[in-house]
Design a protein around this motif. Structure first.
Motif, PDB file in Angstrom:
ATOM      1  N   LEU A   1       6.124   5.678 -10.060  1.00 42.62           N
ATOM      2  CA  LEU A   1       4.951   6.538 -10.163  1.00 42.62           C
ATOM      3  C   LEU A   1       3.924   6.252  -9.082  1.00 42.62           C
ATOM      4  O   LEU A   1       2.822   6.812  -9.109  1.00 42.62           O
ATOM      5  N   ASN A   2       4.255   5.386  -8.140  1.00 40.52           N
ATOM      6  CA  ASN A   2       3.374   5.137  -6.998  1.00 40.52           C
ATOM      7  C   ASN A   2       3.837   5.845  -5.742  1.00 40.52           C
ATOM      8  O   ASN A   2       3.066   6.060  -4.828  1.00 40.52           O
ATOM      9  N   PHE A   3       5.142   6.134  -5.669  1.00 42.73           N
ATOM     10  CA  PHE A   3       5.694   6.963  -4.611  1.00 42.73           C
ATOM     11  C   PHE A   3       5.667   6.316  -3.228  1.00 42.73           C
ATOM     12  O   PHE A   3       5.649   7.007  -2.218  1.00 42.73           O
ATOM     13  N   ASP A   4       5.676   4.988  -3.171  1.00 44.33           N
ATOM     14  CA  ASP A   4       5.820   4.224  -1.937  1.00 44.33           C
ATOM     15  C   ASP A   4       6.880   3.148  -2.174  1.00 44.33           C
ATOM     16  O   ASP A   4       7.133   2.782  -3.307  1.00 44.33           O
ATOM     17  N   PRO A   5       7.486   2.604  -1.111  1.00 45.61           N
ATOM     18  CA  PRO A   5       8.497   1.552  -1.313  1.00 45.61           C
ATOM     19  C   PRO A   5       7.935   0.373  -2.108  1.00 45.61           C
ATOM     20  O   PRO A   5       6.824  -0.086  -1.852  1.00 45.61           O
ATOM     21  N   ASN A   6       8.707  -0.122  -3.065  1.00 43.13           N
ATOM     22  CA  ASN A   6       8.290  -1.265  -3.882  1.00 43.13           C
ATOM     23  C   ASN A   6       8.671  -2.597  -3.248  1.00 43.13           C
ATOM     24  O   ASN A   6       7.884  -3.539  -3.253  1.00 43.13           O
ATOM     25  N   ASP A   7       9.888  -2.698  -2.728  1.00 41.62           N
ATOM     26  CA  ASP A   7      10.320  -3.908  -2.020  1.00 41.62           C
ATOM     27  C   ASP A   7       9.897  -3.735  -0.565  1.00 41.62           C
ATOM     28  O   ASP A   7      10.634  -3.189   0.258  1.00 41.62           O
ATOM     29  N   SER A   8       8.698  -4.194  -0.258  1.00 44.59           N
ATOM     30  CA  SER A   8       8.064  -3.721   0.966  1.00 44.59           C
ATOM     31  C   SER A   8       7.010  -4.676   1.494  1.00 44.59           C
ATOM     32  O   SER A   8       6.617  -5.644   0.832  1.00 44.59           O
ATOM     33  N   VAL A   9       6.551  -4.345   2.697  1.00 46.21           N
ATOM     34  CA  VAL A   9       5.366  -4.949   3.265  1.00 46.21           C
ATOM     35  C   VAL A   9       4.340  -3.847   3.489  1.00 46.21           C
ATOM     36  O   VAL A   9       4.700  -2.674   3.651  1.00 46.21           O
ATOM     37  N   VAL A  10       3.072  -4.223   3.452  1.00 49.52           N
ATOM     38  CA  VAL A  10       1.974  -3.294   3.670  1.00 49.52           C
ATOM     39  C   VAL A  10       1.076  -3.861   4.755  1.00 49.52           C
ATOM     40  O   VAL A  10       0.780  -5.060   4.764  1.00 49.52           O
ATOM     41  N   TYR A  11       0.640  -2.992   5.669  1.00 48.59           N
ATOM     42  CA  TYR A  11      -0.285  -3.434   6.708  1.00 48.59           C
ATOM     43  C   TYR A  11      -1.174  -2.269   7.109  1.00 48.59           C
ATOM     44  O   TYR A  11      -0.737  -1.116   7.127  1.00 48.59           O
ATOM     45  N   GLY A  12      -2.443  -2.575   7.374  1.00 47.35           N
ATOM     46  CA  GLY A  12      -3.359  -1.510   7.758  1.00 47.35           C
ATOM     47  C   GLY A  12      -4.759  -2.025   7.988  1.00 47.35           C
ATOM     48  O   GLY A  12      -5.028  -3.236   7.941  1.00 47.35           O
ATOM     49  N   LEU A  13      -5.670  -1.086   8.250  1.00 48.62           N
ATOM     50  CA  LEU A  13      -7.065  -1.389   8.524  1.00 48.62           C
ATOM     51  C   LEU A  13      -7.957  -0.430   7.747  1.00 48.62           C
ATOM     52  O   LEU A  13      -7.552   0.685   7.411  1.00 48.62           O
ATOM     53  N   GLY A  14      -9.175  -0.875   7.463  1.00 46.74           N
ATOM     54  CA  GLY A  14     -10.155  -0.028   6.808  1.00 46.74           C
ATOM     55  C   GLY A  14     -11.548  -0.329   7.315  1.00 46.74           C
ATOM     56  O   GLY A  14     -11.791  -1.363   7.940  1.00 46.74           O
ATOM     57  N   THR A  15     -12.482   0.591   7.042  1.00 44.56           N
ATOM     58  CA  THR A  15     -13.867   0.384   7.454  1.00 44.56           C
ATOM     59  C   THR A  15     -14.829   0.966   6.432  1.00 44.56           C
ATOM     60  O   THR A  15     -14.525   1.970   5.779  1.00 44.56           O
ATOM     61  N   ARG A  16     -15.994   0.323   6.302  1.00 41.85           N
ATOM     62  CA  ARG A  16     -17.082   0.817   5.470  1.00 41.85           C
ATOM     63  C   ARG A  16     -18.272   1.246   6.332  1.00 41.85           C
ATOM     64  O   ARG A  16     -19.384   1.403   5.821  1.00 41.85           O
ATOM     65  N   LEU A  17     -18.065   1.412   7.596  1.00 43.42           N
ATOM     66  CA  LEU A  17     -19.157   1.723   8.515  1.00 43.42           C
ATOM     67  C   LEU A  17     -19.591   3.179   8.449  1.00 43.42           C
ATOM     68  O   LEU A  17     -20.649   3.528   8.973  1.00 43.42           O
ATOM     69  N   LEU A  18     -18.795   4.038   7.832  1.00 48.24           N
ATOM     70  CA  LEU A  18     -19.156   5.449   7.730  1.00 48.24           C
ATOM     71  C   LEU A  18     -20.219   5.647   6.649  1.00 48.24           C
ATOM     72  O   LEU A  18     -20.237   4.940   5.644  1.00 48.24           O
ATOM     73  N   PRO A  19     -21.129   6.614   6.811  1.00 50.72           N
ATOM     74  CA  PRO A  19     -22.182   6.841   5.814  1.00 50.72           C
ATOM     75  C   PRO A  19     -21.607   7.187   4.440  1.00 50.72           C
ATOM     76  O   PRO A  19     -20.836   8.136   4.302  1.00 50.72           O
ATOM     77  N   LYS A  20     -21.947   6.406   3.428  1.00 47.67           N
ATOM     78  CA  LYS A  20     -21.581   6.649   2.034  1.00 47.67           C
ATOM     79  C   LYS A  20     -20.077   6.832   1.831  1.00 47.67           C
ATOM     80  O   LYS A  20     -19.655   7.471   0.861  1.00 47.67           O
ATOM     81  N   SER A  21     -19.259   6.272   2.695  1.00 46.58           N
ATOM     82  CA  SER A  21     -17.824   6.486   2.550  1.00 46.58           C
ATOM     83  C   SER A  21     -17.048   5.348   3.179  1.00 46.58           C
ATOM     84  O   SER A  21     -17.590   4.534   3.927  1.00 46.58           O
TER      85      SER A  21
ATOM     86  N   LEU B   1      -6.445   3.233   6.819  1.00 42.14           N
ATOM     87  CA  LEU B   1      -5.168   3.700   7.328  1.00 42.14           C
ATOM     88  C   LEU B   1      -4.174   2.564   7.158  1.00 42.14           C
ATOM     89  O   LEU B   1      -4.386   1.468   7.691  1.00 42.14           O
ATOM     90  N   PHE B   2      -3.093   2.796   6.398  1.00 38.43           N
ATOM     91  CA  PHE B   2      -2.141   1.721   6.147  1.00 38.43           C
ATOM     92  C   PHE B   2      -0.737   2.269   5.965  1.00 38.43           C
ATOM     93  O   PHE B   2      -0.535   3.452   5.656  1.00 38.43           O
ATOM     94  N   THR B   3       0.249   1.414   6.161  1.00 37.64           N
ATOM     95  CA  THR B   3       1.655   1.776   6.074  1.00 37.64           C
ATOM     96  C   THR B   3       2.346   0.890   5.050  1.00 37.64           C
ATOM     97  O   THR B   3       2.094  -0.308   4.989  1.00 37.64           O
ATOM     98  N   VAL B   4       3.213   1.495   4.237  1.00 38.85           N
ATOM     99  CA  VAL B   4       4.047   0.783   3.279  1.00 38.85           C
ATOM    100  C   VAL B   4       5.489   0.951   3.752  1.00 38.85           C
ATOM    101  O   VAL B   4       5.976   2.076   3.874  1.00 38.85           O
ATOM    102  N   LYS B   5       6.173  -0.162   4.002  1.00 41.57           N
ATOM    103  CA  LYS B   5       7.485  -0.101   4.650  1.00 41.57           C
ATOM    104  C   LYS B   5       8.503  -0.950   3.900  1.00 41.57           C
ATOM    105  O   LYS B   5       8.261  -2.116   3.606  1.00 41.57           O
ATOM    106  N   ASP B   6       9.657  -0.343   3.589  1.00 45.23           N
ATOM    107  CA  ASP B   6      10.762  -1.081   2.980  1.00 45.23           C
ATOM    108  C   ASP B   6      11.226  -2.175   3.934  1.00 45.23           C
ATOM    109  O   ASP B   6      11.506  -1.924   5.101  1.00 45.23           O
ATOM    110  N   ASN B   7      11.326  -3.406   3.423  1.00 47.41           N
ATOM    111  CA  ASN B   7      11.803  -4.514   4.272  1.00 47.41           C
ATOM    112  C   ASN B   7      12.933  -5.288   3.593  1.00 47.41           C
ATOM    113  O   ASN B   7      13.171  -6.450   3.898  1.00 47.41           O
ATOM    114  N   ARG B   8      13.648  -4.586   2.674  1.00 45.70           N
ATOM    115  CA  ARG B   8      14.686  -5.300   1.938  1.00 45.70           C
ATOM    116  C   ARG B   8      15.970  -4.497   1.736  1.00 45.70           C
ATOM    117  O   ARG B   8      17.064  -5.029   1.922  1.00 45.70           O
TER     118      ARG B   8
END
Length: 254
Positions: free
Chosen positions: A143-163, A167-174
């Protein structure tokens, strides 16, 4: 893991600890989003969902999540006609560390499924997102719709006004499926009582190592107002199958 029709294949999932970070993070909260606490103040969250999938019977899911400080537990039940049903439960702990958060979680489900993950947010106004998940590969409707046996990597920011923007990737590694899902998630909090969340994702990969590769996009829109929220999603090639899916969720915090 069970995906789409009844197959013992790798699952998929970012609508959980990252928003929903990877596979076994089903029903978890969002890493890297301190602002969410203003909306998610309720100790309990009840979420009924309805799924319409091409060439399949419609399905329902009911999930109850409870929070107490850094602890969270959930209990859910998925039902697709008389074809398949599954009950699941899980636990998550949010550990504050220097320069970020560390969130381990465990999940169990009927049909013998078990899985776990560990996710991290490192940084503040600009932060890195990292995750790792493993399961015992038993039958599981993802029910999450991304690979479960996986690695996740990405970046985020809070510098935008009120938001916030991540951006991240979920990738099967098994399981050698080539599954990869990349998400762009934008959240805006116009005030203390409202939140908009837009999750745009793109996927490619195979349901199992022997299947043909598919590609598709998905869009999810969520609106929170005080103690209620509504979510609509459209997912092409859901869980790396040939099918498309529409989803509706309505939630209550109390």
């Amino acid at each position: 893991m069970l995906i789409g029709k009844l197959k013992n294949v790798v699952g998929a999932g970012v609508y959980g600890t990252l928003l929903g970070m990877s596979g076994v993070y089903a029903d978890t909260a969002t890493l890297g989003e301190a602002e969410v606490a203003a909306v998610d103040a309720g100790a309990f969250k009840l979420t009924p969902s309805y799924y319409v999938t091409t060439h399949e019977k419609d399905a329902t899911d009911l999930n109850l999540r409870a929070n107490h400080g850094p602890h969270a537990i959930w209990l859910g039940h998925y039902q697709r006609g008389s074809e398949f049903e599954q009950t699941r439960t899980g636990y998550e702990y949010t550990l504050q560390i220097p320069f970020g958060q560390l969130v381990p979680s465990l999940q169990l489900a009927s049909h013998g499924f078990a899985g776990g993950s560990i996710n991290a947010q490192i940084g503040d106004s600009i932060y890195a997102l990292l995750g790792f998940g493993r399961t015992n590969t038993r039958d599981y409707y993802n029910l999450n719709f991304d690979p479960n046996d996986s690695v996740v990597y990405g970046l985020g920011t809070r510098l935008l006004p009120k938001s916030t923007l991540s951006l991240f990737t979920v990738k099967d590694n098994r399981l050698h499926t080539g599954q990869m899902v990349t998400h762009a998630v934008w959240r805006m909090l116009p005030d203390d009582h409202q939140r908009w969340t837009v999750d745009l994702s793109s996927k490619h990969g195979r349901a199992t190592a022997d299947d043909e590769s598919v590609s598709g996009k998905a869009l999810s829109l969520t609106y929170d107002y005080r103690d209620i929220f509504f979510r609509l999603a459209r997912d092409r090639k859901v869980n790396f199958t040939a099918e498309d899916q529409s989803r509706l969720s309505v939630g209550l915090r109390f």
